[in-house]
Design a protein around this motif. Structure first.
Motif, mmCIF file in Angstrom:
data_model
loop_
_atom_site.group_PDB
_atom_site.id
_atom_site.type_symbol
_atom_site.label_atom_id
_atom_site.label_comp_id
_atom_site.label_asym_id
_atom_site.label_seq_id
_atom_site.Cartn_x
_atom_site.Cartn_y
_atom_site.Cartn_z
ATOM 1 N N VAL A 278 -23.581 36.066 -76.267
ATOM 2 C CA VAL A 278 -24.773 35.935 -75.407
ATOM 3 C C VAL A 278 -24.159 35.319 -73.985
ATOM 4 N N ASN A 279 -24.703 36.422 -73.101
ATOM 5 C CA ASN A 279 -24.421 35.903 -71.760
ATOM 6 C C ASN A 279 -25.420 35.170 -71.150
ATOM 7 N N LEU A 280 -25.307 33.899 -70.761
ATOM 8 C CA LEU A 280 -26.435 32.841 -70.188
ATOM 9 C C LEU A 280 -26.435 33.003 -68.834
ATOM 10 N N GLU A 281 -27.573 33.744 -68.311
ATOM 11 C CA GLU A 281 -27.573 34.050 -66.956
ATOM 12 C C GLU A 281 -28.596 33.406 -66.063
ATOM 13 N N ASP A 282 -29.414 32.436 -66.823
ATOM 14 C CA ASP A 282 -30.332 31.913 -66.036
ATOM 15 C C ASP A 282 -30.287 30.466 -66.560
ATOM 16 N N GLU A 283 -30.686 29.333 -65.654
ATOM 17 C CA GLU A 283 -30.921 28.042 -65.998
ATOM 18 C C GLU A 283 -31.521 27.554 -67.384
ATOM 19 N N GLN A 284 -32.340 28.349 -67.688
ATOM 20 C CA GLN A 284 -33.230 27.988 -68.953
ATOM 21 C C GLN A 284 -32.255 28.400 -70.119
ATOM 22 N N SER A 285 -31.585 29.431 -69.889
ATOM 23 C CA SER A 285 -30.794 29.873 -71.046
ATOM 24 C C SER A 285 -29.343 29.015 -71.156
ATOM 25 N N ILE A 286 -29.083 28.645 -69.933
ATOM 26 C CA ILE A 286 -27.783 27.709 -70.081
ATOM 27 C C ILE A 286 -28.216 26.253 -70.603
ATOM 28 N N ALA A 287 -29.418 25.872 -70.213
ATOM 29 C CA ALA A 287 -29.943 24.545 -70.751
ATOM 30 C C ALA A 287 -30.304 24.752 -72.495
ATOM 31 N N GLY A 288 -30.803 25.759 -72.789
ATOM 32 C CA GLY A 288 -31.269 26.043 -74.344
ATOM 33 C C GLY A 288 -30.318 26.189 -75.136
ATOM 34 N N ALA A 289 -28.956 26.660 -74.800
ATOM 35 C CA ALA A 289 -28.038 26.731 -75.709
ATOM 36 C C ALA A 289 -27.153 25.694 -76.191
ATOM 37 N N PRO A 290 -26.872 25.447 -77.280
ATOM 38 C CA PRO A 290 -26.160 24.168 -77.875
ATOM 39 C C PRO A 290 -24.829 24.180 -77.279
ATOM 40 N N TRP A 291 -24.128 23.009 -76.973
ATOM 41 C CA TRP A 291 -22.770 22.701 -76.800
ATOM 42 C C TRP A 291 -21.712 22.333 -77.939
ATOM 43 N N VAL A 292 -22.680 21.881 -78.935
ATOM 44 C CA VAL A 292 -22.093 21.473 -80.104
ATOM 45 C C VAL A 292 -21.756 22.375 -81.072
ATOM 46 N N SER A 293 -20.912 22.773 -81.624
ATOM 47 C CA SER A 293 -20.744 23.941 -82.456
ATOM 48 C C SER A 293 -21.416 23.753 -83.762
ATOM 49 N N ARG A 305 -19.973 27.457 -78.075
ATOM 50 C CA ARG A 305 -20.227 27.256 -76.488
ATOM 51 C C ARG A 305 -18.917 27.623 -75.804
ATOM 52 N N LEU A 306 -18.857 28.838 -75.290
ATOM 53 C CA LEU A 306 -17.496 29.255 -74.262
ATOM 54 C C LEU A 306 -17.877 29.026 -72.938
ATOM 55 N N GLY A 307 -17.535 27.823 -72.447
ATOM 56 C CA GLY A 307 -17.756 27.495 -71.167
ATOM 57 C C GLY A 307 -19.302 27.291 -70.929
ATOM 58 N N ARG A 308 -19.942 27.419 -69.524
ATOM 59 C CA ARG A 308 -21.267 27.119 -69.268
ATOM 60 C C ARG A 308 -22.092 28.263 -69.384
ATOM 61 N N ASN A 309 -21.354 29.697 -69.427
ATOM 62 C CA ASN A 309 -22.115 30.703 -69.395
ATOM 63 C C ASN A 309 -21.993 31.936 -70.545
ATOM 64 N N ARG A 310 -21.445 31.301 -71.728
ATOM 65 C CA ARG A 310 -21.191 32.218 -72.871
ATOM 66 C C ARG A 310 -21.593 31.406 -74.092
ATOM 67 N N PHE A 311 -22.279 32.105 -75.037
ATOM 68 C CA PHE A 311 -22.707 31.540 -76.127
ATOM 69 C C PHE A 311 -22.507 32.546 -77.316
ATOM 70 N N ARG A 312 -21.486 32.139 -78.152
ATOM 71 C CA ARG A 312 -21.080 32.860 -79.428
ATOM 72 C C ARG A 312 -21.698 32.663 -80.707
ATOM 73 N N VAL A 313 -22.149 33.639 -81.343
ATOM 74 C CA VAL A 313 -22.868 33.606 -82.751
ATOM 75 C C VAL A 313 -22.285 34.620 -83.748
ATOM 76 N N ALA A 314 -21.722 33.981 -84.594
ATOM 77 C CA ALA A 314 -20.836 34.961 -85.510
ATOM 78 C C ALA A 314 -21.289 34.711 -87.178
ATOM 79 N N GLY A 315 -21.130 35.712 -87.930
ATOM 80 C CA GLY A 315 -21.308 35.470 -89.382
ATOM 81 C C GLY A 315 -21.063 36.885 -89.978
ATOM 82 N N THR A 316 -21.486 36.640 -91.202
ATOM 83 C CA THR A 316 -21.528 37.729 -92.288
ATOM 84 C C THR A 316 -20.007 38.121 -92.734
#
Length: 413
Positions: A278-293, A305-316
């Motif tokens: 998930v590309n975090l492109e606005d301040e709300q998204s950046i603030a709303g995504a978790p830093w702890v895995s 959380r991959l740096g300030r602007n990326r959020f990885r979600v995986a499974g299945t």
């Protein structure tokens, strides 16, 4: 110094090349793709997770898989179409249920030891891979699964892992963006996350500085034994030959095919996984995504959380052969999970991905010598490829050294 050819430029191949180059060997890495880490080492869940060391060989896993058979969005999906390899692999998987405890303890200890090797590689070579050492929080949504989690936690702690129970309030203190209710959880402060692709590419550059040669866009079509060593038939623009004293197979799901070529049996099955970045492109998204895995037990979903602007979600986990299609009905549960738990995160810019985990029936990596002298394997890491690869690379170096010592003894005799 020996010339060693490594087949595969994913995480296990590159960590192996690095460890061998440091021992003074001349190393050539061969891969059919143009760049390193472009398949299963490209966009996994990002966790360096000793807390995920529990092997899957348990009766509860089998029963859950049977219940999920008819759900297209199930965390575990099996294509029921006939396949001898698939069903024989599953039968072997069931036979290893008796080894659940021993293999979970062993995997836990390997994962803990692997951390220091990985951190040292990154520090020595100056690799930036979005490392976050904030731990991993495993959340449970009902009492029954939490009680089962307690039993697993006791086993992981017996293996030496620092991991403790947390209440719902403590879970929210650890990760404040986690606002949805949970029954309880377990927190592993010593686990970490990062970008496997950036790490592998950075380590490959370090390998090149140490003299490792990479032959990319190159297919290995045959491996034949010489009086001393091996001859690999390789195809780039034309067919050529490469001679090496030893051959190491680190080819992920293709390792089974290469092992057959070399007279060995390495029963890897490709277990498909999906992720979204998930590309975090606005301040709300950046603030709303978790830093702890996070690891969500019910959904079998992990986050990084991959740096300030990326959020990885995986499974299945999907048993569907060597199929690499990205299915919308398998990606949608990942996106929906983000909507449900982190509604402030904008998912309009999501990059979907799929990869094939190289999984052995007992869930244990294969680091061993082959039947032919000078043939070795470092493969079959399953869902813990990045977590375990630094230690299995060291195990490979030791195995090659032992093999050389045995050869010297035999010659002297």
């Amino acid at each position: 110094m020996h010339h060693i050819a490594i087949i595969g430029a994913g995480i296990s191949g590159v960590t192996s090349a690095y460890a061998l180059a440091k021992q003074g060997h001349a190393v050539t890495v061969i891969d059919r793709l143009r760049y390193c880490a472009m398949e299963t080492s490209y966009a996994n869940g990002g966790q360096l997770s000793a807390c995920n060391a529990e092997v899957w060989n348990s009766t509860s896993t089998v029963l859950k898989g049977m219940r999920w058979m008819l759900r297209r969005d199930a965390p575990l999906l099996v294509n029921p179409s006939p396949s001898w390899h698939k069903y024989s692999w599953m039968a072997e998987f069931v036979r290893h249920i008796g080894n659940y405890r021993e293999n979970t303890l062993r995997t836990t200890r390997l994962a803990i030891e692997a951390r220091q090797h990985l951190y040292k590689m990154a520090e020595d070579e100056g690799i930036d891979f979005d490392l976050e050492t904030r731990g991993i929080l495993h959340v449970f949504h009902d009492r029954k699964s939490f009680e089962a989690g307690r039993r697993v936690n006791a086993l992981l702690r017996e293996g030496g892992l620092e991991r403790h129970e947390v209440t719902p309030a403590e879970a929210r203190d650890i990760e404040p963006t986690l606002t949805t209710e949970c029954y309880g959880g377990f927190y592993t402060p010593s686990d970490a996350t990062g970008d496997i692709h950036k790490f592998t590419r950075g380590l490959a550059q370090a390998c090149e500085r140490k003299g490792v040669r990479f032959l990319m866009d190159t297919e290995v079509t045959d491996i034949s034994a010489l009086e001393q060593g091996h001859r690999l038939t390789i195809r780039q623009a034309s067919t050529e030959h490469l001679d090496a004293d030893a051959v190491i197979v680190c080819a992920g799901t293709a390792s089974r095919r290469f092992a057959s070529m070399l007279g060995d049996r390495v029963n890897i099955y490709p277990v498909k996984g999906y992720s979204i970045t998930v590309n975090l492109e606005d301040e709300q998204s950046i603030a709303g995504a978790p830093w702890v895995s996070l690891l969500d037990e019910e959904a079998k979903i992990v986050t990084s959380r991959l740096g300030r602007n990326r959020f990885r979600v995986a499974g299945t986990a999907e048993f569907n052969g060597y199929n690499k299609d990205i299915r919308a009905d398998r990606i949608l549960p990942l996106t929906n999970w983000v909507h449900r738990h982190f509604p402030q995160v904008d998912t309009s810019r999501v990059i979907p991905w799929t990869g094939l985990r190289p999984m052995m029936p007992d869930m244990m990596p294969r680091v061993k010598a082959g039947r032919r002298p000078g043939v070795f394997y470092n493969t079959g890491h399953g869902h813990l490829g990045w977590t375990l690869s630094p230690i299995t690379a060291q195990m490979l170096v030791d195995e090659i050294a032992r093999s050389g010592a045995r050869t010297q003894v035999a010659v002297a005799a």
